[in-house]
Design a protein around this motif. Structure first.
Motif, short mmCIF file in Angstrom:
data_model
loop_
_atom_site.label_atom_id
_atom_site.label_comp_id
_atom_site.label_asym_id
_atom_site.label_seq_id
_atom_site.Cartn_x
_atom_site.Cartn_y
_atom_site.Cartn_z
N THR A 276 40.04 54.32 48.39
CA THR A 276 39.09 53.65 49.27
C THR A 276 38.23 54.70 49.97
OG1 THR A 276 40.61 51.81 49.67
CG2 THR A 276 38.84 52.15 51.28
N GLN B 165 32.78 46.85 43.18
CA GLN B 165 34.22 46.61 43.27
C GLN B 165 34.95 47.24 42.09
OE1 GLN B 165 35.27 42.50 43.79
NE2 GLN B 165 37.46 42.87 43.64
N GLU C 60 31.67 40.49 52.85
CA GLU C 60 31.98 40.56 51.42
C GLU C 60 32.09 42.00 50.94
OE1 GLU C 60 30.61 38.75 47.10
OE2 GLU C 60 29.37 38.36 48.86
N ARG D 204 34.99 51.04 42.55
CA ARG D 204 35.95 51.43 43.58
C ARG D 204 37.37 51.37 43.05
NH1 ARG D 204 40.38 50.67 46.15
NH2 ARG D 204 40.15 48.46 45.76
N GLU D 205 37.68 50.35 42.27
CA GLU D 205 39.02 50.23 41.70
C GLU D 205 39.30 51.35 40.71
OE1 GLU D 205 38.89 46.29 40.19
OE2 GLU D 205 39.25 45.35 42.15
N ARG E 240 32.89 44.60 52.72
CA ARG E 240 34.13 45.15 53.27
C ARG E 240 35.34 44.70 52.45
NH1 ARG E 240 34.04 42.92 58.22
NH2 ARG E 240 32.71 44.55 59.09
N ALA E 241 35.35 43.42 52.05
CA ALA E 241 36.47 42.90 51.26
C ALA E 241 36.53 43.55 49.88
CB ALA E 241 36.34 41.39 51.13
N ARG E 242 35.37 43.83 49.30
CA ARG E 242 35.34 44.38 47.94
C ARG E 242 35.64 45.88 47.91
NH1 ARG E 242 32.45 41.59 43.74
NH2 ARG E 242 31.72 39.51 44.34
N THR E 243 35.27 46.60 48.97
CA THR E 243 35.46 48.06 48.98
C THR E 243 36.66 48.49 49.80
OG1 THR E 243 34.03 48.38 50.92
CG2 THR E 243 32.96 48.43 48.74
N GLY E 244 37.06 47.68 50.76
CA GLY E 244 38.13 48.07 51.66
C GLY E 244 37.71 49.09 52.70
N ALA E 245 36.41 49.37 52.78
CA ALA E 245 35.92 50.45 53.64
C ALA E 245 35.10 49.89 54.81
CB ALA E 245 35.04 51.40 52.83
#
Length: 345
Positions: free
Chosen positions: A105, A96, A155, A99-100, A157-162
């Motif tokens: 994304t 996470q 989880e 990615r930030e 998906r929520a952390r990466t947005g991908a």
């Protein structure tokens, strides 16, 4: 499900990396493989960070611990099981953060876990026999893993947005099919599992993963002659293997590759050595086997851009830090070469 979610020309890696720092590993993955990053695995951290321990961390209502012979089913999570869960959580924190910091994304993100036969071969029942020798226990493990996978995918998906793509690793499958696994005594072998039975369990896992992600599923086998036809028949959308498996390959094995490729599967071609070779390879050195494969099988070379993804030959856990970056750079550049081959190739 054959719709490709990764961009044309994208490249990725198998999963494992050297070192023990999840933040550094995640930063490297997002930096070198921006179009198809993956969740790094760092087995050098020891118990719980290897393929089996990491997958066991996802099990729901099942627990394992470590005994001298390896992982064994226990009634409640012990220290080693909790450690595996913690390691995975720290890895997701690192992903996470990376990615930030990357500021974008990714088009898709890949996670890896042991397939049902490798998991069943590598974990013991309380009395010491492998889980796969008890078909009821094996079904319970498959169901438990799918339950855990659903939460894990959500989880990630929520952390990466991908969008998330699942890769099942089945290094033990050839031995399972050949009856090559030792019994607890060491004096005999576990009977071979018939191909239809192996295929059915794989199908259950693949269909379950597709229902969870809504995306294609990748099957990876690093054996010398992976059972690609069986994996494709089980429903795998993409097959990952070491291109070196083609050295001296029989006509029958090449035909098998041609059939699965012609049938619409994507091939994840392990083209870049996992450890540094004696002589540093050029991009052409690592790329030519893939182009030769397309030529030998009678495909237009455009198939590489449409239905191939370059990867290292296998995991990179044994690579030096220097070779790690070079291998990922070569892999990324090879993906671009699949789309626009350099002059003279």
């Amino acid at each position: 499900m054959s719709e490709r979610v990764w961009p044309s020309g994208a490249a990725t890696a198998i999963g494992s990396m050297p070192g023990t720092d999840p933040a550094e590993a995640a930063a490297i993955v997002f930096g070198e493989l921006p179009d198809f990053p993956h969740l790094p695995e760092l087995p050098a951290r020891g118990v719980g960070a290897d393929l089996l321990g990491r997958t066991a961390a996802l099990l729901v209502d099942l627990a394992v611990d470590v005994v001298p012979s390896g992982y064994r089913v226990v009634t409640r999570p012990g220290h080693e099981h909790r450690r595996a869960v913690d390691l995975l959580r720290w890895d997701l924190d690192a992903v996470q953060e990376a990615r930030e910091k990357a500021g974008a994304t990714p088009p898709v993100f890949k996670i890896q876990l042991a397939g049902p036969w490798t998991l069943g071969a590598g974990i013991e029942l309380p009395r010491g026999h492998r889980v796969l020798t008890d078909r009821g226990a094996l079904r319970d493990f498959t169901s438990s893993l799918l339950d855990g996978l659903a939460g894990h995918v959500a989880e990630v998906r929520a952390r990466t947005g991908a969008p998330v793509v699942v890769q099942f690793d089945e290094p033990s499958l050839p031995a399972v099919l050949a009856g090559g696994l030792a019994t607890p005594s060491g004096y005999g072998n576990v009977p071979a599992v018939p191909e239809p039975e192996a295929r059915d369990l794989l199908s259950t896992m693949i269909e379950g993963a597709k229902a969870i992600t809504g995306r294609p599923v990748i099957l990876h086998c690093c054996a010398a002659k992976p059972p690609l036809g069986l994996l494709r028949e089980a429903g795998a959308d993409a097959l990952a293997f070491d291109l070196a498996a083609l050295d001296g390959a029989s006509a029958a094995f090449l035909d098998e590759i041609g059939e699965v490729w012609d049938g619409g599967a994507t091939l994840f071609l392990g083209a870049v050595p996992s450890t540094a070779p004696a002589s540093p390879p050029s991009l052409k050195d690592v790329g030519e086997p893939a182009f030769r494969l397309a030529d030998r099988l009678g495909f237009n070379r455009g198939v590489l851009a449409e239905r191939a993804v370059p990867t290292p030959a296998c995991g990179l856990a044994g690579a030096t830090p220097e070779w790690l970056r070079r291998a990922l750079s070569l892999t990324r550049d090879l993906g671009k070469a699949f789309v626009e081959p350099p002059e003279g190739w």
